[in-house]
Scaffold this motif. Structure first.
Motif, short mmCIF file in Angstrom:
data_model
loop_
_atom_site.label_atom_id
_atom_site.label_comp_id
_atom_site.label_asym_id
_atom_site.label_seq_id
_atom_site.Cartn_x
_atom_site.Cartn_y
_atom_site.Cartn_z
N GLU A 266 0.81 -1.22 0.00
CA GLU A 266 0.00 0.00 0.00
C GLU A 266 0.84 1.27 0.00
N MET B 235 -2.27 -7.30 -5.03
CA MET B 235 -2.93 -6.12 -4.46
C MET B 235 -4.45 -6.28 -4.53
N PRO C 263 -7.87 -4.15 -4.93
CA PRO C 263 -8.51 -2.86 -5.22
C PRO C 263 -9.50 -2.40 -4.16
N TYR D 121 -1.64 2.80 -2.87
CA TYR D 121 -2.13 1.74 -3.75
C TYR D 121 -1.78 2.01 -5.22
N TRP E 223 -1.23 0.78 -8.19
CA TRP E 223 -1.26 -0.43 -9.02
C TRP E 223 -0.56 -0.28 -10.36
N SER F 255 2.83 -2.67 -12.69
CA SER F 255 2.88 -3.26 -14.03
C SER F 255 3.75 -2.43 -14.97
N LEU G 38 1.25 -8.17 -11.85
CA LEU G 38 0.26 -7.55 -10.98
C LEU G 38 -0.96 -8.46 -10.87
N PHE H 216 -4.76 -9.15 -8.84
CA PHE H 216 -5.83 -8.57 -8.04
C PHE H 216 -6.57 -9.66 -7.27
N ALA I 174 -11.14 -0.99 -9.10
CA ALA I 174 -9.89 -1.01 -9.87
C ALA I 174 -9.95 -0.08 -11.07
N TYR J 249 -4.41 6.38 -10.74
CA TYR J 249 -3.99 5.00 -10.52
C TYR J 249 -5.06 3.98 -10.96
N SER K 282 -7.85 -4.92 -15.73
CA SER K 282 -8.23 -5.32 -14.38
C SER K 282 -8.75 -6.75 -14.35
N HIS L 87 -5.90 -9.10 -14.65
CA HIS L 87 -5.15 -9.23 -13.40
C HIS L 87 -5.88 -10.13 -12.40
#
Length: 553
Positions: free
Chosen positions: A372, A391, A393, A417, A419, A423, A429, A431, A449, A467, A474, A477
């Motif tokens: 984070e 991570m 979201p 955060y 994200w 990548s 990365l 999720f 996300a 971000y 997403s 990921h």
């Protein structure tokens, strides 16, 4: 051979060719993804054609970080999610206690530090609502727990109780326990007592509840990040009975003991378990270590102090952690390291560097969870080492950020955060949700996300919108990349020939609709291994069709 041809749909493959128009399944595996004409030529004469009426199909979601049995357990407890102040917390606990007079212990989960007047709970606040029975209220992040006086008595915490390495029993000026217990003190002093009140039947029911939610929300595989003996036993029973409807890859939690021999013995145990559990439904991949705590609880290890001037030590120092990571790496285990603060992230990276130095060249898929508060230089370091950035979201949801931002109180909140930086630097990365610290449904997770807005309160302003991650990325990921991260890229995570037929059908095209519609989207069919395990009653077919597809009760 049993075969099905799914057509009249848009198939998002999460593969090199992102889109297809037909999917051929033979004996539970994908035989072909592409155009319907070729699919029909490849199908046998007895193929069953399933018209999806223009729907959108995705690979089944793979939760990159979850606590599976805990997710089901939380569903049966007092829900404190979204409680905005102490009075609301007390009201919910009081009402639940009144409605369940037979329950000897009251368990709750989901309170946020920002809902309390000082950000720190006290036993007397719970005593005011329930004094005659133990109350255990888990914080939303599952890194601290709040006990009333009866609960403190039950677990035996008193003036003589010592803090274990990496955890704290908080006390007042007179040395009395306040009822607030965090990190390893919670793991070692509180959770074992709670486990004594949990039966095998309770764990089986919790696992079943989690799997039911997974079927309904489109999770076909998950990565369990805190496996223990009780949870493993429940999963083994479900696998034996054929009731696992999501594939589980698990990491066993290794606790710091202050003794190197004991720490390494835990790694040896996991290596033995990993050799034993390697099925298509249940596989143990590695170890999980908690390098630090959380920002909300001021237990995350940071390179600079919190807004109030305080600092927190890591749960594992580099000197303690490195031998564990080296041993796990040498045994071929994956290492997943919870590291939220920048100092903890640096410790985790350095431990992997030590493994490379001592064990030599190898293909590795070690991971850092959460990340984070990350320094750009450390993001480059972890990317260069091939460390996966795992991570969640939903942890960046603006509705739960007020306390997080207040505890940091400086420019660090403007990089929370990050994200895309992972990548962009070249790090894999992944999720996930970290349920039950957050809701397990993946589509709201994708909304956060892709927008950095709140799935809990969409009216709030976005949290650092620069971000945000495009929706297609997403979803990848949370499917393809999450499968790769746990070594399952040749099993699931994409719609590709040879993989298990694990996919979901949505009630709308989420890629062409406004992103806000993600919060309304539903999964109308979930297929695992070619078997329909969830079919909405208003989807194609009726209850009879559901019966034909053998949906579990």
């Amino acid at each position: 051979m049993a075969s099905e041809l799914y057509g009249n749909a848009r198939f998002f493959t999460a593969d090199k060719r992102r889109w297809a128009e037909a999917l051929l399944v033979v004996d539970g595996r994908i035989a072909y993804v592409g155009d319907p004409e070729t699919a029909r030529r490849l199908a046998d004469d007895d193929v069953r054609e399933i018209d999806l009426d223009g729907a959108t199909v995705l690979p089944g979601f793979v939760d990159g970080h979850a606590h599976v049995v805990g997710t089901g357990e939380a569903a049966a407890q007092v829900d404190l999610w979204g409680a905005s102040d102490l009075e609301e917390i007390q009201r919910r606990i009081g009402e639940w206690a009144a409605a369940h007079p037979e329950s000897p212990v009251i368990r709750a989960h989901g309170w946020n530090h920002g809902a309390l007047p000082t950000g720190v709970p006290d036993r007397r606040q719970l005593d005011a609502v329930v004094a005659d029975r133990p109350v255990f209220a888990q914080a939303y992040d599952f890194h601290s727990i709040w006990l009333n006086t009866a609960a403190l008595d039950l677990v035996g915490i008193d003036a003589e109780t010592r803090n274990p390495p990496g955890g704290t029993v908080h006390r007042d000026a007179e040395g009395r326990a306040t009822g607030y217990v965090d990190e390893t003190a919670m793991h070692r002093l509180v959770w074992p007592v709670l486990d004594e009140h949990v039966t095998d039947a309770d764990r089986d029911a919790a696992l079943a509840a989690a799997l039911e939610s997974y079927r309904r929300t489109g999770v076909t595989a998950t990565t369990d990040m805190a496996l223990d003996d009780g949870d493993l036993a429940a999963m083994r029973r479900a696998e034996r009975d054929g009731t696992l409807t999501a594939r589980i890859v698990a990491h066993w939690r290794v606790q710091p003991t202050g003794d190197l021999t004991q720490n390494l013995a835990q790694v040896d145990k996991v290596a033995d378990l990993a050799a034993e559990h390697r099925s298509e439904w249940l596989r143990i991949a590695g170890i999980k270590v908690m390098v630090d705590g959380t920002v909300d609880g001021c237990t995350a290890a940071l390179g600079a102090p919190y807004a109030d001037g305080s600092s927190a030590d890591p749960v594992w120092s580099l000197e303690e952690l490195a031998p564990v990571v080296v041993a796990a790496d040498a045994a071929g285990l994956q290492v997943a390291m919870h590291a939220i603060g920048d100092e903890a992230i640096r410790i985790a990276i350095a431990a992997v560097e030590r493994a490379v130095t001592e064990n030599g060249p190898a293909q590795r898929r070690h991971r850092i969870e959460h990340l984070e508060v990350a320094d750009p230089a450390d993001i480059d370091r972890l990317a260069a080492l091939g460390i996966t950035a795992s991570m969640q979201p939903v942890h960046a949801d603006p509705a739960i950020q007020e306390n997080w931002r207040a505890q940091l109180g400086d420019a660090r909140v403007e990089r929370g955060y990050p994200w895309p930086e992972m990548s962009d630097a070249g790090a894999p990365l992944v999720f996930g949700t970290d349920s039950p610290t957050s809701p397990e449904a993946p589509l709201p997770n994708m909304y956060v996300a892709a927008t950095r807005r709140s799935a809990l309160d969409p009216s709030r302003e976005a949290n650092l919108p620069r971000y945000a991650v495009p929706l297609t990325d997403s979803v990848e990921h949370a499917t393809r990349d999450a499968a790769w991260a746990c070594g399952s890229e040749d099993r699931y995570g994409r719609l590709a020939a040879g993989l298990h037929a694990d996919f979901i059908v949505l009630d709308r095209d989420i890629f062409s609709a406004p992103l806000e519609k993600l919060l309304e989207a539903r999964v109308v069919r979930t297929v695992v291994g070619g078997r329909t395990v969830h079919l909405a009653q208003d989807a194609q077919g009726d209850r009879q069709r559901a019966a034909e597809d053998r949906i579990p009760a």
